[in-house]
Enzyme design. Structure first.
Site, PDB file in Angstrom:
ATOM      1  CD  GLU A   1      -3.896   3.644  12.291  1.00 10.36           C
ATOM      2  OE1 GLU A   1      -2.919   2.933  12.549  1.00 10.36           O
ATOM      3  OE2 GLU A   1      -4.199   3.973  11.138  1.00 10.36           O
TER       4      GLU A   1
ATOM      5  CB  CYS B   1       7.921   8.350 -11.987  1.00 11.82           C
ATOM      6  SG  CYS B   1       6.737   9.684 -11.722  1.00 11.82           S
TER       7      CYS B   1
ATOM      8  CG  PHE C   1      -0.618 -13.378  14.277  1.00  8.56           C
ATOM      9  CD1 PHE C   1      -1.669 -14.153  14.786  1.00  8.56           C
ATOM     10  CD2 PHE C   1       0.186 -13.914  13.279  1.00  8.56           C
ATOM     11  CE1 PHE C   1      -1.897 -15.436  14.304  1.00  8.56           C
ATOM     12  CE2 PHE C   1      -0.032 -15.192  12.798  1.00  8.56           C
ATOM     13  CZ  PHE C   1      -1.084 -15.963  13.304  1.00  8.56           C
ATOM     14  CG  HIS C   2      -1.650  -4.901  14.629  1.00 12.47           C
ATOM     15  ND1 HIS C   2      -2.426  -4.220  15.529  1.00 12.47           N
ATOM     16  CD2 HIS C   2      -0.633  -4.066  14.299  1.00 12.47           C
ATOM     17  CE1 HIS C   2      -1.901  -3.019  15.744  1.00 12.47           C
ATOM     18  NE2 HIS C   2      -0.808  -2.902  15.003  1.00 12.47           N
TER      19      HIS C   2
ATOM     20  CG  ASN D   1      -3.682   4.808   6.592  1.00 14.49           C
ATOM     21  OD1 ASN D   1      -4.299   5.153   7.596  1.00 14.49           O
ATOM     22  ND2 ASN D   1      -2.703   3.925   6.622  1.00 14.49           N
ATOM     23  CD  GLU D   2       0.276   5.311   9.519  1.00 15.07           C
ATOM     24  OE1 GLU D   2       0.886   4.431   8.898  1.00 15.07           O
ATOM     25  OE2 GLU D   2       0.208   5.349  10.764  1.00 15.07           O
TER      26      GLU D   2
ATOM     27  CB  CYS E   1       7.013   8.844  -6.673  1.00 12.84           C
ATOM     28  SG  CYS E   1       6.943   8.227  -8.367  1.00 12.84           S
TER      29      CYS E   1
ATOM     30  NE  ARG F   1      -0.111  -0.197   4.953  1.00 13.01           N
ATOM     31  CZ  ARG F   1      -0.569  -0.167   6.190  1.00 13.01           C
ATOM     32  NH1 ARG F   1      -1.840   0.043   6.427  1.00 13.01           N
ATOM     33  NH2 ARG F   1       0.232  -0.336   7.213  1.00 13.01           N
TER      34      ARG F   1
ATOM     35  CD  GLU G   1      -1.936  -4.199   9.327  1.00 12.77           C
ATOM     36  OE1 GLU G   1      -3.104  -3.987   8.936  1.00 12.77           O
ATOM     37  OE2 GLU G   1      -1.122  -3.297   9.559  1.00 12.77           O
TER      38      GLU G   1
HETATM   39  C1  GAL Z   1      -0.557   2.025  10.876  1.00 14.55           C
HETATM   40  C2  GAL Z   1      -1.519   1.923   9.697  1.00 14.55           C
HETATM   41  C3  GAL Z   1      -2.608   0.920   9.972  1.00 14.55           C
HETATM   42  C4  GAL Z   1      -2.026  -0.359  10.510  1.00 14.55           C
HETATM   43  C5  GAL Z   1      -1.210  -0.053  11.736  1.00 14.55           C
HETATM   44  C6  GAL Z   1      -0.587  -1.268  12.377  1.00 14.55           C
HETATM   45  O1  GAL Z   1       0.650   2.603  10.507  1.00 14.55           O
HETATM   46  O2  GAL Z   1      -2.104   3.171   9.431  1.00 14.55           O
HETATM   47  O3  GAL Z   1      -3.328   0.681   8.775  1.00 14.55           O
HETATM   48  O4  GAL Z   1      -1.257  -0.969   9.543  1.00 14.55           O
HETATM   49  O5  GAL Z   1      -0.163   0.805  11.379  1.00 14.55           O
HETATM   50  O6  GAL Z   1       0.133  -0.911  13.531  1.00 14.55           O
END
Ligand code: GAL
Length: 685
Positions: A321, A163, A371-372, A155-156, A161, A117, A369
């Protein structure tokens, strides 16, 4: 002062997190169960669609919003808010296949394959167009949805790049910056070095390991360009959203860098923050590191919270998050010990956060992810340690609702500056492994944190005039006008503290001539002649009238030209040379600290300074090591957070005359506070 909450429908703190029902569309019973669990977990806000592009636009131009409609409607019915994402953080395979230009090209000039991603070109007109179409559709459909409280843009954002499209855009950016005058650029980049002079714009390319990387002005401009281009992409993303309903706030989630807690350095977040409505960040510090106490770490995390609060001059930020238990990408994925999640969440709130949102609500069943940590794990049960802790925290956030929207106006600011960090990192000098810029900022900050003195973390572009004390560690780069503003601050009665390696280069990374610290020389009253990088076993110490401190990492040979000497070095070539000086200018004072020192030095120095400058502490009392005290206020009611970051019980004596109410138990509190390991208290006065 009280800030308005993110949206009129939000009543207090947001609690919830990233929700990915798009991964579970083939298992509707799981989604149904989520709604039951969300209630039990005392949650109220969910971020949707962050990686939902391939669930919506399964083939080019065919949009399937049915699933998202259902989830949005249901969440509204259940009384939850939605933070709706634009899904540009990852795109469907068909797009990369049909339009390879959307894929990122790395520094080595090789185009990435489809995958992962955050792997797209920010310049690509095709990508921008596809994102525009998607965002228009989202805006048309959901801008007035009752669940919607905010847009989560992409996201983040991060990465770069290389190119051809980006190379062209870089050249256009440079032409604008240097008024179409290549000679100006040649001078700013000091291209006489190693025969780097350009005679045509087309010769300029982005830095590369197998190409150019030694021209610091060029590296710096490239970083500025990448940052600007990212922000430009964001600005384009929000056009249709604003058009549909300008009252819905927009944000994107900022990052932190680990294990050294510092903000993400790839984008100049101070600039970025100015084009969004709310600052949000993703906090994933490792809370338990073998052989380390959580105390310094807690202070380093506090530094980042304070920085993100300061980006919008005190407006509360959001934790977009964090994990309720563990992540899956630290070297050692240690879970948070019992109570530590709630403690870390309360710490965020103490520093100005108005939300505790998780990655992730439910563990995905497959892929990287799985096991996150998550609120709901693969057992699907609410009877887990993690779920129970989250649910209890949710109930507590409800109890402290009136705190949401309040903030703090500190008397102290520490300067931490992105461009300064970029330039310091790039310099071939000192310790080339780690120059320890953010560590130095955090060492100064730590002394205020320990005393319970609220502190802002600001870039050198911010207004200094509202502070009593301004600390500028390693202010290597001084952009135009900054020295003048610091001088005005001191003349008006402020106290400024500078350190070694300050006033070295201008905004193009060109050294100041005529002696360091360059434009700060007169204000500080010193001339820094030489700087030395030290091996660990050197014998240089710094001596004041009563104390001796170990010097670490760096030591400067300075001359006190106008300044008074407060402390001197001992040993070798530094014997009796000035180590700490002060210069009285106008109604204020400018201090210079010529070396990096053990933490005890900063603690003693700032304890004295706090007395001298009569700085307000949150609690006028002895604060035990490892306990942090922070405050938010609406100007009438003070909310005091007392947090024990140690695994030991602690006792704290409240100031005699002060009576508080413990907001979590409704009991009145005075005299002695007894704190269990990792306990927090939220007091009201
Ligand atoms: C962040 C990301 C999330 C997820 C998370 C895991 O950096 O925005 O989508 O991957 O880490 O810790």
């Amino acid at each position: 002062m009280r800030y308005p909450l993110v949206h009129k429908n939000v009543k207090g703190f947001m609690h919830g997190g990233d929700y990915n029902p798009d991964q579970w569309l083939h298992m509707p019973e799981i989604i149904e169960e989520d709604y039951r669990l969300m209630k039990l977990a005392n949650t109220n806000t969910f971020s949707l669609n962050i990686f939902g592009w391939s669930a919506i636009e399964r083939t080019e131009g065919e949009f399937h919003f049915g699933w998202l409609d259902e989830i949005m409607d249901r969440l509204a019915e259940e009384g939850s808010h939605v933070i709706l994402a634009t899904p540009s953080g990852a795109r469907p395979a068909w797009m990369s296949q049909k339009y390879p230009e959307v894929l990122r090209v790395e520094k080595n000039r090789v185009r990435n394959l489809h995958g992962l991603r955050h792997n797209h070109c920010f310049t690509s007109p095709v990508y921008r167009e596809k994102v525009r179409i998607m965002n228009e559709k989202l805006a048309e459909r959901y801008a007035h949805h009752p669940a919607l409280i905010m847009w989560h843009i992409s996201n983040e954002y991060g990465g770069e790049c290389h190119c051809d499209l980006c190379q062209d855009a870089f050249r256009t950016w440079l032409k604008k910056k240097y008024d179409n005058d290549l000679e100006q650029l040649n001078q700013a980049w000091w291209t006489g070095f190693w025969s780097h002079r350009f005679n045509d714009w087309s010769q300029i390319e982005s830095p590369a390991p197998h190409g150019e990387s030694m021209v610091h002005g060029q590296n710096l401009d490239w970083r500025r360009f990448v940052s600007d281009q990212t922000i430009d992409f964001f600005k384009e993303e929000i056009v249709p959203l604003r058009k549909a309903d300008a009252s819905i706030p927009v944000t994107t989630n900022f990052m932190g860098n680990y294990p050294h807690m510092r903000p993400f350095l790839g984008i100049e977040y101070n600039k970025f923050a100015s084009v969004m409505d709310v600052v949000t960040w993703d906090a994933y510090p490792p809370w338990h590191i073998e052989g380390q106490t959580t105390t310094k770490l807690a202070s380093d995390v506090g530094f980042v919270h304070d920085l993100y609060r300061s980006l919008k001059d005190g407006q509360p930020f959001l934790i977009m998050e964090n994990t309720p238990s563990l992540v899956n990408w630290h070297d050692i994925n240690k879970r948070k010990e019992d109570g530590v999640h709630a403690l870390s969440a309360v710490q965020s709130v103490a520093h100005g956060a108005d939300s505790i949102l998780y990655f992730q609500w439910r563990q995905g069943r497959g892929a990287s992810e799985k096991f996150h940590g998550a609120v709901v794990d693969h057992s699907g049960s609410e009877h887990t340690r993690v779920f129970q802790e989250v649910s209890k925290l949710g109930a507590e956030l409800d109890k402290i609702q009136p705190i949401a929207g309040t903030s703090i106006k500190p008397e102290v600011a520490v300067i931490f500056d992105w461009e300064n960090q970029w330039a310091i990192d790039d310099a071939q000098a000192l310790n080339n492994v780690n120059k320890k810029y953010s560590e130095q900022c955090q060492a100064h900050y730590h002394s205020f944190w320990k005393q319970g003195i609220p502190t802002d973390i600001i870039t050198m572009d911010k207004d200094f005039s509202t502070y009593k004390v301004l600390v500028g560690p390693m202010l290597y780069m001084i952009r135009p006008g900054v020295a003048e503003r610091i001088e005005a601050f001191v003349k008006a009665g402020g106290t400024f503290i500078a350190t070694y390696w300050s006033g070295i280069v201008d905004e193009n990374d060109l050294c100041f001539l005529g002696g360091f610290p360059g434009p700060l020389k007169n204000l500080l009253g010193v001339w820094a002649e030489e700087i030395d990088s030290l091996y660990p076993n050197h014998d240089i110490v710094l001596k004041t009238d009563s104390q001796t401190y170990q010097v670490t990492d760096y030591c400067e040979r300075i001359h006190a030209v106008d300044a008074d000497v407060l402390a001197r070095f001992e040993s070798g070539g530094y014997d009796q040379r000035p180590a700490v000086t002060v210069n009285q200018v106008g109604n204020g004072k400018a201090y210079y600290i010529a070396s990096s020192n053990e933490q005890r030095f900063y603690d003693d120095f700032y304890q004295e300074l706090a007395k001298e400058c009569t700085l307000n502490r949150v609690l006028n009392t002895e604060i035990p090591e490892g306990v942090s005290v922070q405050k938010r206020t609406d100007g009438q009611t003070d909310y005091v957070f007392v947090m024990n970051f140690t695994d030991q019980a602690q006792t704290l004596q409240l100031p005699q005359e002060e009576n508080y109410t413990n907001m979590l138990t409704d009991e009145s509190v005075h005299n002695t506070l007894k704190m269990d390991p990792y306990q927090y208290m939220i007091l009201k006065k």
